[in-house]
Design a protein around this motif. Structure first.
Motif, PDB file in Angstrom:
ATOM      1  N   LEU A  99       2.920  22.550   6.651  1.00  0.00           N
ATOM      2  CA  LEU A  99       2.981  23.521   7.741  1.00  0.00           C
ATOM      3  C   LEU A  99       3.299  24.914   7.212  1.00  0.00           C
ATOM      4  N   LEU A 100       4.338  25.023   6.401  1.00  0.00           N
ATOM      5  CA  LEU A 100       4.734  26.329   5.880  1.00  0.00           C
ATOM      6  C   LEU A 100       3.691  26.898   4.919  1.00  0.00           C
ATOM      7  N   GLU A 101       3.117  26.033   4.110  1.00  0.00           N
ATOM      8  CA  GLU A 101       2.061  26.487   3.191  1.00  0.00           C
ATOM      9  C   GLU A 101       0.885  27.050   3.973  1.00  0.00           C
ATOM     10  N   SER A 102       0.503  26.376   5.047  1.00  0.00           N
ATOM     11  CA  SER A 102      -0.658  26.787   5.841  1.00  0.00           C
ATOM     12  C   SER A 102      -0.421  28.111   6.553  1.00  0.00           C
ATOM     13  N   VAL A 103       0.709  28.221   7.249  1.00  0.00           N
ATOM     14  CA  VAL A 103       0.953  29.455   8.012  1.00  0.00           C
ATOM     15  C   VAL A 103       1.176  30.643   7.083  1.00  0.00           C
ATOM     16  N   SER A 104       1.707  30.385   5.890  1.00  0.00           N
ATOM     17  CA  SER A 104       1.942  31.493   4.958  1.00  0.00           C
ATOM     18  C   SER A 104       0.634  32.154   4.524  1.00  0.00           C
ATOM     19  N   LYS A 105      -0.458  31.404   4.548  1.00  0.00           N
ATOM     20  CA  LYS A 105      -1.767  31.931   4.146  1.00  0.00           C
ATOM     21  C   LYS A 105      -2.412  32.769   5.252  1.00  0.00           C
ATOM     22  N   HIS A 106      -2.098  32.440   6.503  1.00  0.00           N
ATOM     23  CA  HIS A 106      -2.887  32.983   7.612  1.00  0.00           C
ATOM     24  C   HIS A 106      -2.109  33.844   8.598  1.00  0.00           C
ATOM     25  N   CYS A 107      -0.773  33.751   8.601  1.00  0.00           N
ATOM     26  CA  CYS A 107       0.022  34.448   9.621  1.00  0.00           C
ATOM     27  C   CYS A 107       1.095  35.313   8.952  1.00  0.00           C
TER      28      CYS A 107
END
Length: 368
Positions: free
Chosen positions: A124-132
């Motif tokens: 979750l954190l890896e994903s949002v760090s890329k896009h948000c």
């Protein structure tokens, strides 16, 4: 900075929030509060076709407009949450993340529990760090994380967490509690790694909404009520000194909303529980009184009960798991930080007795 209620809630309207665990008990009450204060909300769901109509119908019943609620189908156990480029384009404006998701059940395997409660947080954190570009990421953990002697007895030391023998901890505490503890340290590690401003809320055991008493049947307090209703609790676990720390979902959601906005909670953990608690014996008596039943009068030691529950057929008959007994405590909770913050937040204390009765009334109406 002015931390008045007006300031806090005025700034919720500037939020574009991603809520994970959106259709769970806490998630939907959180979404209701965000929407009622004019936030834009994205709800991450594993099955949008089924879950979206249910949540919209519930919000309508609460009298809450949901034009600013959008649904995204995804899963925290998948890389990039299983979202497409188009999905992430929609989420580009997200500036607040609320994670209320967890796999909750007793007798899980280590692999089952870790997939959501540990590995899911990393993804979750890896994903949002890329896009948000997040202004805050709020994660719900649990009050057991605040009991340092309990953690040490299980082989967990905050200052050298990397040396923890996690398989041993899982065997000792059970997969649910162990995975929540490991998930906590995973969240902090990766939030720091991805430079995400974080806050962690440690809630006590959650009781129902303060107005309606609403609570789903899978929640621990609802399970306790059903046990008493069905005559499966003939003795009180623990002693007269034991208690189950409680917080209403109303107080908890209020605390989440305030903590997300408050600069004083950045990179902080906050234990949220009602300052006034009742003993486990008193809790049982309150529930029994509301159900018009005679409460059990005798105690059974937790150590003995855990031994008894090793017999799986008996555990099934009693509808109990040894894992749940860890959450009944004697040590006082350290609420100093919450109480200090609440001098600005002004969240009213809960009248535990009357709100437990409302929760019991709600559970009594649920279909078994």
């Amino acid at each position: 900075m002015n931390n008045s209620i007006e300031y806090i809630f005025m700034h919720i309207s500037n939020q574009t929030a991603l809520v994970v665990g959106a259709t769970g008990f806490i998630g939907k009450f959180l979404i209701a509060r965000l929407l009622s204060n004019n936030a834009q909300v994205f709800a991450l769901c594993r099955n949008v076709d089924q879950q979206a109509p249910q949540l919209r119908h519930w919000l309508t019943d609460q009298g809450i407009a949901h034009q600013q609620l959008n649904f995204i189908q995804g899963d925290v156990t998948l890389p990039n949450l299983g979202l497409s480029k188009q999905d992430w384009q929609q989420l580009k404006a997200v500036n607040y993340l609320y994670n209320t998701s967890a796999l909750f059940a007793w007798n899980l395997t280590m692999q089952q529990a870790k997939s959501v409660n540990v590995n899911g947080l990393e993804l979750l954190l890896e994903s949002v760090s890329k896009h948000c570009r997040l202004e805050r990421a709020v994660h719900l953990s649990g009050y057991m994380l605040t009991l340092n002697e309990h953690l040490q007895a299980a082989g967990i030391y905050r200052d050298r967490i990397e040396q923890t023998d996690w398989p041993r901890v899982y065997a000792k505490l059970g997969a649910y509690e162990a995975s929540k503890i490991q998930g906590h340290f995973t969240w902090v590690k990766h939030a720091i790694q991805y430079n995400i401003p974080w806050t962690i809320i440690h809630p006590a055991t959650v009781i129902g909404d303060e107005t309606s008493g609403e609570i789903p049947s899978y929640q621990p307090i609802a399970h306790l009520i059903q046990q008493l209703k069905q005559g499966k609790m003939t003795a009180i676990p623990g002693t007269s000194q034991h208690y189950l720390p409680l917080v209403s979902v109303t107080m908890l959601v209020d605390a989440i909303i305030h903590a997300a906005q408050d600069p004083n909670t950045l990179q902080q953990e906050i234990l949220v529980a009602n300052p006034k608690q009742v003993s486990f014996q008193e809790l049982i008596q309150l529930i029994a009184q509301q159900l018009h039943l005679k409460p059990p009068r005798h105690f059974i030691s937790l150590k003995l009960l855990k031994q008894v529950l090793k017999w799986s057929w008996l555990a099934q008959k009693l509808d109990m798991s040894a894992e749940m007994l860890n959450f009944i405590r004697t040590e006082p909770l350290d609420l100093e930080r919450f109480i200090a913050l609440n001098q600005q937040w002004n969240i009213p204390n809960t009248d535990i007795e009357s709100k437990v009765k409302k929760t019991v009334a709600w559970v009594s109406r649920l279909k078994s």
